[in-house]
Each structure stands twice: as structure tokens, then as C-alpha cells.
Design an enzyme around this catalytic site. Structure first.
Site, PDB file in Angstrom:
ATOM      1  N   HIS A 233       2.979  -6.538   2.519  1.00  0.00           N
ATOM      2  CA  HIS A 233       2.038  -7.485   3.118  1.00  0.00           C
ATOM      3  C   HIS A 233       2.126  -8.804   2.355  1.00  0.00           C
ATOM      4  O   HIS A 233       2.082  -8.819   1.121  1.00  0.00           O
ATOM      5  CB  HIS A 233       0.600  -6.979   2.987  1.00  0.00           C
ATOM      6  CG  HIS A 233       0.285  -5.723   3.733  1.00  0.00           C
ATOM      7  ND1 HIS A 233      -0.342  -5.710   4.949  1.00  0.00           N
ATOM      8  CD2 HIS A 233       0.504  -4.418   3.418  1.00  0.00           C
ATOM      9  CE1 HIS A 233      -0.502  -4.459   5.360  1.00  0.00           C
ATOM     10  NE2 HIS A 233       0.003  -3.654   4.441  1.00  0.00           N
TER      11      HIS A 233
ATOM     12  N   ASN B 285       0.857  -1.182   0.000  1.00  0.00           N
ATOM     13  CA  ASN B 285       0.000   0.000   0.000  1.00  0.00           C
ATOM     14  C   ASN B 285       0.896   1.236   0.000  1.00  0.00           C
ATOM     15  O   ASN B 285       1.864   1.312   0.764  1.00  0.00           O
ATOM     16  CB  ASN B 285      -0.893   0.001   1.243  1.00  0.00           C
ATOM     17  CG  ASN B 285      -1.871  -1.159   1.243  1.00  0.00           C
ATOM     18  OD1 ASN B 285      -2.340  -1.581   0.186  1.00  0.00           O
ATOM     19  ND2 ASN B 285      -2.173  -1.687   2.413  1.00  0.00           N
TER      20      ASN B 285
ATOM     21  N   GLY C  32      -3.961   3.433   0.790  1.00  0.00           N
ATOM     22  CA  GLY C  32      -4.306   2.891   2.106  1.00  0.00           C
ATOM     23  C   GLY C  32      -3.128   2.692   3.028  1.00  0.00           C
ATOM     24  O   GLY C  32      -3.228   1.964   4.014  1.00  0.00           O
ATOM     25  N   GLN C  33      -2.005   3.363   2.743  1.00  0.00           N
ATOM     26  CA  GLN C  33      -0.827   3.216   3.613  1.00  0.00           C
ATOM     27  C   GLN C  33      -1.063   3.946   4.926  1.00  0.00           C
ATOM     28  O   GLN C  33      -1.398   5.133   4.934  1.00  0.00           O
ATOM     29  CB  GLN C  33       0.417   3.770   2.916  1.00  0.00           C
ATOM     30  CG  GLN C  33       1.691   3.561   3.730  1.00  0.00           C
ATOM     31  CD  GLN C  33       2.956   3.997   2.979  1.00  0.00           C
ATOM     32  OE1 GLN C  33       2.880   4.584   1.892  1.00  0.00           O
ATOM     33  NE2 GLN C  33       4.098   3.719   3.557  1.00  0.00           N
TER      34      GLN C  33
ATOM     35  N   HIS D 117       6.557  -1.385   3.775  1.00  0.00           N
ATOM     36  CA  HIS D 117       6.358  -2.767   4.210  1.00  0.00           C
ATOM     37  C   HIS D 117       5.574  -3.501   3.148  1.00  0.00           C
ATOM     38  O   HIS D 117       4.742  -2.915   2.451  1.00  0.00           O
ATOM     39  CB  HIS D 117       5.643  -2.818   5.561  1.00  0.00           C
ATOM     40  CG  HIS D 117       4.412  -1.977   5.609  1.00  0.00           C
ATOM     41  ND1 HIS D 117       4.458  -0.605   5.762  1.00  0.00           N
ATOM     42  CD2 HIS D 117       3.112  -2.296   5.485  1.00  0.00           C
ATOM     43  CE1 HIS D 117       3.223  -0.126   5.740  1.00  0.00           C
ATOM     44  NE2 HIS D 117       2.392  -1.135   5.559  1.00  0.00           N
TER      45      HIS D 117
HETATM   46  P1  5GP Z   1      -0.594  -0.295   5.756  1.00  0.00           P
HETATM   47  O1  5GP Z   1      -2.030   0.066   6.011  1.00  0.00           O
HETATM   48  O2  5GP Z   1       0.337   0.856   6.076  1.00  0.00           O
HETATM   49  O3  5GP Z   1      -0.331  -0.918   4.431  1.00  0.00           O
HETATM   50  O4  5GP Z   1      -0.274  -1.470   6.774  1.00  0.00           O
HETATM   51  C1  5GP Z   1       0.126  -1.270   8.082  1.00  0.00           C
HETATM   52  C2  5GP Z   1      -0.095  -2.576   8.787  1.00  0.00           C
HETATM   53  O5  5GP Z   1       0.673  -2.577   9.949  1.00  0.00           O
HETATM   54  C3  5GP Z   1      -1.552  -2.825   9.199  1.00  0.00           C
HETATM   55  O6  5GP Z   1      -1.993  -4.048   8.626  1.00  0.00           O
HETATM   56  C4  5GP Z   1      -1.486  -2.870  10.716  1.00  0.00           C
HETATM   57  O7  5GP Z   1      -2.350  -3.856  11.252  1.00  0.00           O
HETATM   58  C5  5GP Z   1      -0.035  -3.194  10.971  1.00  0.00           C
HETATM   59  N1  5GP Z   1       0.503  -2.628  12.191  1.00  0.00           N
HETATM   60  C6  5GP Z   1       0.417  -1.355  12.624  1.00  0.00           C
HETATM   61  N2  5GP Z   1       1.085  -1.192  13.759  1.00  0.00           N
HETATM   62  C7  5GP Z   1       1.627  -2.402  14.065  1.00  0.00           C
HETATM   63  C8  5GP Z   1       2.432  -2.860  15.151  1.00  0.00           C
HETATM   64  O8  5GP Z   1       2.787  -2.130  16.072  1.00  0.00           O
HETATM   65  N3  5GP Z   1       2.814  -4.165  15.104  1.00  0.00           N
HETATM   66  C9  5GP Z   1       2.434  -5.015  14.106  1.00  0.00           C
HETATM   67  N4  5GP Z   1       2.856  -6.290  14.162  1.00  0.00           N
HETATM   68  N5  5GP Z   1       1.672  -4.597  13.067  1.00  0.00           N
HETATM   69  C10 5GP Z   1       1.271  -3.308  13.065  1.00  0.00           C
END
Ligand code: 5GP
Ligand code: ZN
Length: 115
Positions: free
Chosen positions: A103, A88, A94-95, A101
Site C-alpha cells: 500500500h 499487511n 490485516g491482510q 501487495h
Molecule cells: P490488504 O487488506 O490485503 O492489505 O489490502 C487489500 C486491499 O485491496 C484493500 O485495501 C482493498 O480495498 C483492495 N482491493 C480488494 N479487491 C480489490 C480489487 O478488486 N481491485 C482493487 N483495485 N483493489 C482491491
């Protein structure tokens, strides 16, 4: 980077369920999993998003794609059944965590397109 949760996890200043680590990359279980297997593959180096890549990141990203993702998929036994890899990027993408990172989702049949 200060106040970056993924930098803190990579530096062992915050907890996470690690499933892989090498010199340049960590992989942890997502805190809020969207599939039976939901792994975040995170460069130890702070890179904000795809928009922040430089030429020096090519080896790192090739390593993640060619070595790390297939190894984790194999270890989790979702390589044959299939999985999804998502990055993302930015607000519309949706980041929510501004440290790049990847997924890795699997363990169930995933629908397409995503919302
Ligand atoms: P994004 O929405 O930025 O693509 O994904 C961020 C992801 O990081 C989300 O799926 C969220 O659940 C995960 N996430 C956010 N904070 C933490 C954390 O402190 N530890 C872990 N293991 N995952 C996290
Ligand atoms: Zn960071």
C-alpha cells in the site's frame, strides 16, 4: 494463480485503474481508498505474503522499493509532502488479499499508530 483477484488484474482478466506497469510489477488505485492517494503496488508473480519470499524475489522487491515507489510518489506529487508504505501480512496484520501487495498512501496527514 486461479481465483486470485490480483493475478486476474495483472493478467487483464479483471478491471482496475492502472497507474504504472512494467515487466514485473503493476500499480493500481485501491478500490476502497483510505487516503486521497491510495495505490497498491503488486508483483505480477503470485507471492502470497512476506512469509513466502525466496532468494529469487530479492531483485523484484529491491526494484519496487528503489525504483517503483519513488517514481509513483513523484508522479503523484506526494514525495515532498510525505507518504506511507505498508505491507499487511497475515491475519493479525490485516491482510485480506493473499497476493503480496504494498500500500502507498498519501495526500493527507496520516496518523500513527495505525489501528
Ligand atoms: P490488504 O487488506 O490485503 O492489505 O489490502 C487489500 C486491499 O485491496 C484493500 O485495501 C482493498 O480495498 C483492495 N482491493 C480488494 N479487491 C480489490 C480489487 O478488486 N481491485 C482493487 N483495485 N483493489 C482491491
Ligand atoms: Zn495472485
Amino acid at each position: 494463480m486461479a481465483d486470485c483477484i490480483f493475478c486476474k488484474i495483472a493478467n487483464k482478466e479483471a478491471d482496475a485503474k492502472f497507474i504504472f506497469e512494467d515487466e514485473t510489477v503493476i500499480a493500481i488505485r485501491d478500490l476502497s481508498p483510505k487516503a486521497p492517494e491510495h495505490i497498491l503496488i503488486i508483483p505480477k508473480k503470485h507471492i502470497g505474503s512476506i512469509n513466502d519470499f525466496t532468494d529469487s524475489d530479492k531483485d523484484l522487491m529491491a526494484h519496487i522499493m528503489v525504483d517503483v515507489i519513488p517514481k509513483i510518489a513523484n508522479d503523484l506529487k506526494i514525495d515532498k509532502s510525505g507518504f506511507r508504505v505498508v505491507i499487511n501480512t497475515g491475519e493479525d496484520g490485516g491482510q485480506t488479499v493473499n497476493h503480496l501487495h504494498i500500500h502507498l498512501l498519501g495526500g493527507r496527514s496520516l496518523t500513527w499508530p495505525p489501528g
